[in-house]
Design a protein around this motif. Sequence first.
Motif, PDB file in Angstrom:
ATOM      1  N   VAL A 319      20.784 -13.060  64.811  1.00  0.00           N
ATOM      2  CA  VAL A 319      21.934 -13.752  64.202  1.00  0.00           C
ATOM      3  C   VAL A 319      22.684 -12.780  63.281  1.00  0.00           C
ATOM      4  CG1 VAL A 319      22.624 -15.686  62.707  1.00  0.00           C
ATOM      5  CG2 VAL A 319      20.817 -16.003  64.407  1.00  0.00           C
ATOM      6  N   ASN A 320      21.915 -11.954  62.553  1.00  0.00           N
ATOM      7  CA  ASN A 320      22.564 -10.978  61.661  1.00  0.00           C
ATOM      8  C   ASN A 320      23.457 -10.029  62.454  1.00  0.00           C
ATOM      9  OD1 ASN A 320      21.515 -11.944  59.277  1.00  0.00           O
ATOM     10  ND2 ASN A 320      19.661 -10.689  59.418  1.00  0.00           N
ATOM     11  N   GLN A 321      23.014  -9.656  63.642  1.00  0.00           N
ATOM     12  CA  GLN A 321      23.848  -8.765  64.474  1.00  0.00           C
ATOM     13  C   GLN A 321      25.109  -9.483  64.951  1.00  0.00           C
ATOM     14  OE1 GLN A 321      20.827  -7.565  67.269  1.00  0.00           O
ATOM     15  NE2 GLN A 321      20.481  -5.596  66.246  1.00  0.00           N
ATOM     16  N   TRP A 322      24.925 -10.734  65.370  1.00  0.00           N
ATOM     17  CA  TRP A 322      26.096 -11.510  65.812  1.00  0.00           C
ATOM     18  C   TRP A 322      27.138 -11.637  64.694  1.00  0.00           C
ATOM     19  CZ3 TRP A 322      27.786 -12.714  70.409  1.00  0.00           C
ATOM     20  CH2 TRP A 322      26.886 -12.871  71.478  1.00  0.00           C
ATOM     21  N   LEU A 323      26.620 -11.848  63.496  1.00  0.00           N
ATOM     22  CA  LEU A 323      27.532 -12.099  62.374  1.00  0.00           C
ATOM     23  C   LEU A 323      27.941 -10.817  61.651  1.00  0.00           C
ATOM     24  CD1 LEU A 323      25.873 -15.323  60.864  1.00  0.00           C
ATOM     25  CD2 LEU A 323      27.792 -15.175  62.459  1.00  0.00           C
ATOM     26  N   GLY A 324      27.448  -9.709  62.143  1.00  0.00           N
ATOM     27  CA  GLY A 324      27.648  -8.430  61.438  1.00  0.00           C
ATOM     28  C   GLY A 324      29.067  -7.903  61.432  1.00  0.00           C
ATOM     29  N   SER A 325      29.829  -8.212  62.439  1.00  0.00           N
ATOM     30  CA  SER A 325      31.186  -7.642  62.443  1.00  0.00           C
ATOM     31  C   SER A 325      32.230  -8.730  62.677  1.00  0.00           C
ATOM     32  CB  SER A 325      31.297  -6.576  63.536  1.00  0.00           C
ATOM     33  OG  SER A 325      30.928  -7.144  64.764  1.00  0.00           O
ATOM     34  N   SER A 326      33.428  -8.462  62.203  1.00  0.00           N
ATOM     35  CA  SER A 326      34.479  -9.480  62.307  1.00  0.00           C
ATOM     36  C   SER A 326      34.947  -9.627  63.760  1.00  0.00           C
ATOM     37  CB  SER A 326      35.658  -9.120  61.403  1.00  0.00           C
ATOM     38  OG  SER A 326      36.279  -7.969  61.912  1.00  0.00           O
ATOM     39  N   GLY A 327      35.487 -10.773  64.075  1.00  0.00           N
ATOM     40  CA  GLY A 327      36.008 -11.007  65.423  1.00  0.00           C
ATOM     41  C   GLY A 327      34.954 -11.445  66.412  1.00  0.00           C
ATOM     42  N   ASP A 328      33.683 -11.506  65.994  1.00  0.00           N
ATOM     43  CA  ASP A 328      32.610 -11.872  66.921  1.00  0.00           C
ATOM     44  C   ASP A 328      32.238 -13.350  66.863  1.00  0.00           C
ATOM     45  OD1 ASP A 328      32.051  -9.847  68.522  1.00  0.00           O
ATOM     46  OD2 ASP A 328      30.105  -9.313  67.642  1.00  0.00           O
ATOM     47  N   VAL A 329      32.871 -14.067  65.966  1.00  0.00           N
ATOM     48  CA  VAL A 329      32.499 -15.468  65.765  1.00  0.00           C
ATOM     49  C   VAL A 329      32.716 -16.275  67.038  1.00  0.00           C
ATOM     50  CG1 VAL A 329      33.215 -17.559  64.551  1.00  0.00           C
ATOM     51  CG2 VAL A 329      32.784 -15.496  63.268  1.00  0.00           C
ATOM     52  N   GLU A 330      33.833 -16.032  67.694  1.00  0.00           N
ATOM     53  CA  GLU A 330      34.143 -16.731  68.945  1.00  0.00           C
ATOM     54  C   GLU A 330      33.059 -16.444  69.987  1.00  0.00           C
ATOM     55  OE1 GLU A 330      37.821 -18.005  70.399  1.00  0.00           O
ATOM     56  OE2 GLU A 330      36.087 -19.052  71.269  1.00  0.00           O
ATOM     57  N   GLY A 331      32.675 -15.169  70.099  1.00  0.00           N
ATOM     58  CA  GLY A 331      31.630 -14.782  71.052  1.00  0.00           C
ATOM     59  C   GLY A 331      30.301 -15.449  70.713  1.00  0.00           C
ATOM     60  N   PHE A 332      30.017 -15.530  69.439  1.00  0.00           N
ATOM     61  CA  PHE A 332      28.769 -16.153  68.990  1.00  0.00           C
ATOM     62  C   PHE A 332      28.751 -17.634  69.376  1.00  0.00           C
ATOM     63  CE2 PHE A 332      26.214 -17.826  65.227  1.00  0.00           C
ATOM     64  CZ  PHE A 332      24.996 -17.498  65.782  1.00  0.00           C
ATOM     65  N   LEU A 333      29.889 -18.310  69.169  1.00  0.00           N
ATOM     66  CA  LEU A 333      29.984 -19.730  69.536  1.00  0.00           C
ATOM     67  C   LEU A 333      29.763 -19.912  71.039  1.00  0.00           C
ATOM     68  CD1 LEU A 333      33.003 -21.245  67.525  1.00  0.00           C
ATOM     69  CD2 LEU A 333      30.582 -21.807  67.285  1.00  0.00           C
ATOM     70  N   GLN A 334      30.342 -18.996  71.818  1.00  0.00           N
ATOM     71  CA  GLN A 334      30.172 -19.103  73.275  1.00  0.00           C
ATOM     72  C   GLN A 334      28.715 -18.884  73.668  1.00  0.00           C
ATOM     73  OE1 GLN A 334      33.138 -16.451  74.789  1.00  0.00           O
ATOM     74  NE2 GLN A 334      34.786 -17.902  74.346  1.00  0.00           N
ATOM     75  N   ALA A 335      28.087 -17.911  73.010  1.00  0.00           N
ATOM     76  CA  ALA A 335      26.679 -17.638  73.312  1.00  0.00           C
ATOM     77  C   ALA A 335      25.813 -18.850  72.954  1.00  0.00           C
ATOM     78  CB  ALA A 335      26.222 -16.402  72.543  1.00  0.00           C
ATOM     79  N   LEU A 336      26.138 -19.485  71.827  1.00  0.00           N
ATOM     80  CA  LEU A 336      25.385 -20.683  71.424  1.00  0.00           C
ATOM     81  C   LEU A 336      25.526 -21.786  72.480  1.00  0.00           C
ATOM     82  CD1 LEU A 336      26.204 -20.898  67.573  1.00  0.00           C
ATOM     83  CD2 LEU A 336      23.974 -20.437  68.588  1.00  0.00           C
ATOM     84  N   GLN A 337      26.702 -21.863  73.095  1.00  0.00           N
ATOM     85  CA  GLN A 337      26.914 -22.884  74.137  1.00  0.00           C
ATOM     86  C   GLN A 337      26.181 -22.502  75.417  1.00  0.00           C
ATOM     87  OE1 GLN A 337      31.135 -24.541  74.354  1.00  0.00           O
ATOM     88  NE2 GLN A 337      31.393 -22.822  72.957  1.00  0.00           N
ATOM     89  N   ARG A 338      26.280 -21.222  75.804  1.00  0.00           N
ATOM     90  CA  ARG A 338      25.614 -20.783  77.044  1.00  0.00           C
ATOM     91  C   ARG A 338      24.103 -21.020  76.980  1.00  0.00           C
ATOM     92  NH1 ARG A 338      29.319 -16.452  76.918  1.00  0.00           N
ATOM     93  NH2 ARG A 338      27.834 -15.169  75.745  1.00  0.00           N
ATOM     94  N   ASN A 339      23.557 -20.913  75.752  1.00  0.00           N
ATOM     95  CA  ASN A 339      22.117 -21.016  75.618  1.00  0.00           C
ATOM     96  C   ASN A 339      21.631 -22.392  75.151  1.00  0.00           C
ATOM     97  OD1 ASN A 339      20.976 -18.101  76.080  1.00  0.00           O
ATOM     98  ND2 ASN A 339      22.940 -17.911  75.021  1.00  0.00           N
ATOM     99  N   GLY A 340      22.517 -23.349  75.223  1.00  0.00           N
ATOM    100  CA  GLY A 340      22.116 -24.737  74.966  1.00  0.00           C
ATOM    101  C   GLY A 340      21.956 -25.110  73.502  1.00  0.00           C
ATOM    102  N   TRP A 341      22.337 -24.205  72.593  1.00  0.00           N
ATOM    103  CA  TRP A 341      22.241 -24.554  71.167  1.00  0.00           C
ATOM    104  C   TRP A 341      23.350 -25.537  70.798  1.00  0.00           C
ATOM    105  CZ3 TRP A 341      18.995 -22.575  67.174  1.00  0.00           C
ATOM    106  CH2 TRP A 341      18.022 -21.679  67.633  1.00  0.00           C
TER     107      TRP A 341
END
Length: 467
Positions: A319-341
């Motif tokens: 999670v720290n890596q996902w949140l580590g840089s700006s502009g990745d929030v959208e990607g993180f949200l998509q990953a959370l959806q792909r993985n059923g979170w």
Amino acid sequence: MSIASFIDTPAAQRISFTTATGPWQSLYRQLLDEPEPGHPQAKEFLQDCLQEVAGLRSDLPASPYELAAWSLRRHQRVTTEYARYLEERRSGQGRRFFPRKAHALHFLRAVAPTKLVDGAWLYGTLPHWRDHRVYPLVRTYLEELGDGVAEQNHVLLYRQLLASQGCEDALELDDALYRQGAIQLALGLLVDEFLPEVIGYNLGYEQLPLHLLISAFELNELDIDPYYFQLHVTIDNGSSGHAAKAVQSVLDNLPRVGDAQAFYERVMRGYLLNDLGVGSTAVIDSFDLHQELLHMLECKRKVASQVHSDYCRIEGRTVNQWLGSSGDVEGFLQALQRNGWIRRDRDPAESRFWRLVQGQGAAMFGVFSPYECQLLHDWIAGDWQQQVEQGRPFRARRTRAAANQPRAGEQPGELDRERRDMVRQLQGLDAYRRECRLIELQSPAQHWSSAGLAATRTFTGLMLQPR
Ligand SMILES: [Fe+2]
Ligand SMILES: [Fe+2]
């Protein structure tokens, strides 16, 4: 809880604006903190605003004597449009302004800088209450202050409304949202020099707008107390309320000797000041749930990027890596959806991520404010929420519970100290100084405090004494 006790609660004190970041917000702050008549920054700012509206077209009639008919026509148009709106809703159409609760909370927060100085443009009329031409404006100001009754003080009502929705956290808002409030504060400090403009601004602000009626209706449907908005439907009415007083003020102040046309042109310019800044309808139209969510998460990311443990990995990244840089929030949200979170368009309770945020023993409980939770909730719920809503019958207005009946402002013991101190302070002053002190305490920043409310009640009483 009644508002009389609310004013001293932590919730009321917590409603604060973040450190000023933009020019309008810092001016707004400055004019609240330094309510000096003729304030030089206020004057410079107001002159710029008047310059800006000089080229705008106004819908005011050419003659001030047609204002009463103009106000009536405008009112009739609004009520006809509102009747049409209700008809549409009865026939099954969804909410026009606030499809989801997050949308409504966004609106309440975004218009807060204006609502929290409600009436401020008339503050400078107070010293002139003995003048019959200004008296109706003084009455309007005092009614905005609830005549010193906490339960009727418009600013306090709005503060309580924000607190009731968990929106009493520091308001981090766009600078543009402070402009209309800054105009109101500036006008309030410049009444002596800009009386025609103040009268014109008041004329515009006190007319009943359609958005007020629709907002009140839809907030109620969302279980958000609509009283603040309903109150303005009644108190600003065009037959005896603020809208009528506003029209009367133009006529009462129109010079019988001198250039009446020049006076009326200044009224018209003041009227146009209502068009500057971001109005209620623009605020409502600007809301984009997805963008607002991304913005909120991006702000959170800056403070939360290193606080997660490396225990949990999503697509191989912590999670720290996902949140580590700006502009990745959208990607993180998509990953959370792909993985059923996150499972969108369903009851949020089915999403593991939502259960981390909300509910008994939630690991991330308290990370998100109630407004932020609502954004997340509505974004996840998506179509599911719409389907649930469609199954519900059209809801008519409820009237407000009678719990908040006006009460005298006195409170027991320590809570009443400020008021007692004020009474003692006033006793040591001569009549002129006493009146000046009372006026100071009714400034936009102070009138809703317990001393300010007591000062308003004393001032109102003073006006009623036989002269
Ligand atoms: Fe008001
Ligand atoms: Fe009003």
